[in-house]
Design an enzyme around this catalytic site. Structure first.
Site, short mmCIF file in Angstrom:
data_model
loop_
_atom_site.label_atom_id
_atom_site.label_comp_id
_atom_site.label_asym_id
_atom_site.label_seq_id
_atom_site.Cartn_x
_atom_site.Cartn_y
_atom_site.Cartn_z
N GLY A 156 5.64 25.35 21.97
CA GLY A 156 4.86 24.79 22.72
C GLY A 156 4.94 25.27 24.30
O GLY A 156 5.77 25.96 24.55
N ALA A 158 4.89 25.77 28.75
CA ALA A 158 4.27 24.81 29.92
C ALA A 158 4.74 26.27 31.18
O ALA A 158 4.71 26.97 31.30
CB ALA A 158 5.13 23.87 29.86
N ALA A 161 8.51 26.39 31.45
CA ALA A 161 9.14 26.97 30.14
C ALA A 161 8.41 26.76 29.06
O ALA A 161 7.34 26.17 28.85
CB ALA A 161 10.53 25.96 30.49
N GLN A 162 9.19 27.15 28.24
CA GLN A 162 8.69 26.80 26.72
C GLN A 162 9.96 26.52 25.83
O GLN A 162 10.77 26.35 25.77
CB GLN A 162 7.46 28.57 25.85
CG GLN A 162 8.89 29.16 25.57
CD GLN A 162 7.77 30.75 25.24
OE1 GLN A 162 6.26 30.92 26.82
NE2 GLN A 162 7.60 31.75 24.85
N ASP A 310 4.22 12.89 35.11
CA ASP A 310 3.76 14.03 33.80
C ASP A 310 3.51 13.95 32.29
O ASP A 310 3.56 14.14 31.89
CB ASP A 310 4.62 15.74 34.04
CG ASP A 310 3.64 16.88 33.63
OD1 ASP A 310 2.82 16.20 34.25
OD2 ASP A 310 4.23 17.82 33.60
#
Length: 517
Positions: A156, A158, A161-162, A310
């Site tokens: 995934g 974000a 970052a990933q 979050d």
């Protein structure tokens, strides 16, 4: 600043950026500050002009439905412009876009519907950039030195970052590797300054809408979120606080292989918490999942004052542990808020006043939380219920009906300036609590558990315990200590009786429906 000047400024900066790009066509376009700034200013100018000429300066038709459609179309176009800007610039812009997409109580539905996709469709970095960050930060020549396997398909992405799945060469353990986007830190300072200028410009044009709190919160939290070592410490802290919750999984951090831009963690498998089909396939109770999420966040808010802020579906995974029990994995510990004892006491009393339909209490503790005469609207924002329901005999315990939900959506546009004012007044941690509440409600909606009211009763218990624990601490004599203990026990017993009533009603509902057919 006039609309014409804004448009000219945006167009000029975009032209400068384009010329630089043509001259240096081998550059990454997103590394050019003028291009990033130009996109932002141009988007702001386009949005401002759209509202001015599509809505404010035109003669509106007499038909209210046509007027409603004109507004909706304008909102949709402008939301798409913001989405394009966020995806093009990435990084901080995506982060702010995600936050905007969660402001259901402040923005029209087209903005929420359009920008909420940023939670699951954030831009990806190239694999070359990912490898470069890993090599630089871990001081290795090749990722093969550390990993025996590295899945090049990201789990995934974000805003900052990933994440990739890999296997450590030394131990053979499967891990999740979180890698910061290569340029996000370099761009963050300029991007935040750009956003601050744009928001201040928007405030001059639309003075009723105060959004500087959003910039202030992002400026304060962004450096922490960009430090992955800080994120790892947050994870360790929460794991320590929640050791008694055996169903909660917080991935351990491999500190020897982590830096402020690379975080290597224990890998957690499972389905997203809002994936009802996954839960059904694996025989996992949606009601149990909803109850555990409610318990987790109630305990963080009211018992510990250390809150993961979050909880969007991508950060909450569900699976079965080795014993076959339902397990919730909490990911991404970059964004936390710490609540002072005074804030927790006032917020818990505010909730208890709502639960007891105590309007005077709502006013008193709403005032303590800084909202003053807007305490009624503040209560509606906290609960996502109408004031008519909250001030009635049954209060928030009464079921949310489709009619009430429709009424809330219909009337929210009439209170946008007041909502904006509340967001300016409340203590800063309350901003993140709003976001957390909204995301949890979204999870409950996806799991179709809103009507069970389990999260309501769970949170009520934690509110009661938080209030009377503090009252007990302030006791000056034994009589009052005994009294507070008895009052706490009685209120908890009432909640338990209410839960039994809800359970009995859920059992009888199918029978009553059959009899009425």
């Amino acid at each position: 600043m006039s609309f014409r000047k804004i448009a000219l400024l945006g167009g000029g900066l975009t032209t400068v950026g384009s010329l630089v790009t043509l001259a240096q066509n081998n550059w990454d376009i997103n590394s050019i500050g003028a291009v990033r700034l130009g996109r932002a200013v141009y988007a702001t100018a386009a949005i401002t002009a759209d509202y001015k000429f599509s809505v404010y300066s035109r003669h509106m038709p007499d038909d209210p439905e046509q007027v409603k459609q004109i507004w909706a179309d304008t909102h949709k176009r402008c939301a798409e412009r913001i989405l394009t800007l966020c995806k093009s610039n990435g990084g901080v812009f995506v982060k702010v876009g995600q936050h905007i997409g969660a402001l259901e109580y402040l923005l029209p539905p087209p903005y929420i519907e359009t920008l909420s996709i940023l939670h699951s469709q954030a831009p990806f970095s190239s694999l070359d950039d990912v490898y470069k960050v890993i090599r630089q930060d871990l001081k290795i020549q090749s990722t093969d030195e550390l990993f025996s396997e590295f899945d090049t398909n990201a789990l995934g992405a974000a805003s900052l970052a990933q994440v990739y799945k890999a296997k450590l060469r030394t131990t053979g353990e499967t891990v999740a590797v979180k890698v910061q986007h290569a340029n996000v830190r370099a761009h963050s300072y300029v991007d935040m300054k750009t956003m601050e200028i744009l928001v201040r410009t928007a405030a001059l044009i639309f003075p009723d809408f105060k959004l500087l709190w959003l910039v202030d919160e992002t400026k304060k939290n962004l450096p922490r979120e960009l430090d992955f070592l800080h994120e790892g410490k947050n994870a360790d802290m929460l794991r320590t606080l929640m050791t008694h919750c055996k169903w909660l999984k917080i991935p351990k951090v491999y500190w020897e292989h982590s830096t402020d831009r690379v975080l290597i963690m224990e890998y957690c498998d499972g389905g997203q918490i809002n994936d009802l089909a996954y839960l059904n396939r694996n025989g996992i109770s949606a009601r149990e999942v909803s109850e555990k999420v409610g318990r987790l966040y109630s305990e963080m808010i009211f018992s510990h004052g250390f809150v993961h802020c979050d909880p969007h579906p991508g950060n909450l995974m569900v699976n079965r542990d080795v014993n076959g029990d339902t397990q919730i994995c909490l990911l991404d510990h970059g964004l936390y808020t710490t609540l002072s004892p005074e804030f927790r006491y006032n917020y818990a009393n505010f909730w208890l006043s709502i639960i007891n339909s105590n309007v005077e209490g709502i006013k008193e503790y709403g005032t303590n939380l800084g909202v003053g005469e807007l305490y009624g609207l503040f209560a509606c924002m906290v609960t996502a219920r109408s004031w008519e329901s909250l001030s009635s005999k049954d209060g928030v315990a009464k079921k949310l009906t489709p009619e009430e939900e429709q009424k809330i959506r219909k009337n929210i546009g009439n209170f946008l300036p007041q909502i904006s004012e509340i967001l300016e007044r409340v203590p800063r941690p309350m901003i993140l609590i709003f976001k957390t509440n909204d995301l949890i409600r979204g999870i409950e909606h996806a799991l179709k558990t809103s009507k069970t009211m389990k999260s309501f009763t769970t949170m009520s218990k934690y509110c009661i315990s938080a209030v009377y624990k503090e009252d007990f601490r302030r006791c000056v004599n034994r009589f009052w200590c005994y009294r507070y203990t008895l009052m706490e026990g009685w209120l908890l017993a009432k909640i338990t009786m209410f839960e039994l009533f809800l359970w009995a009603r859920s059992l009888l509902s199918p029978i009553l429906r059959l009899e009425s057919m």
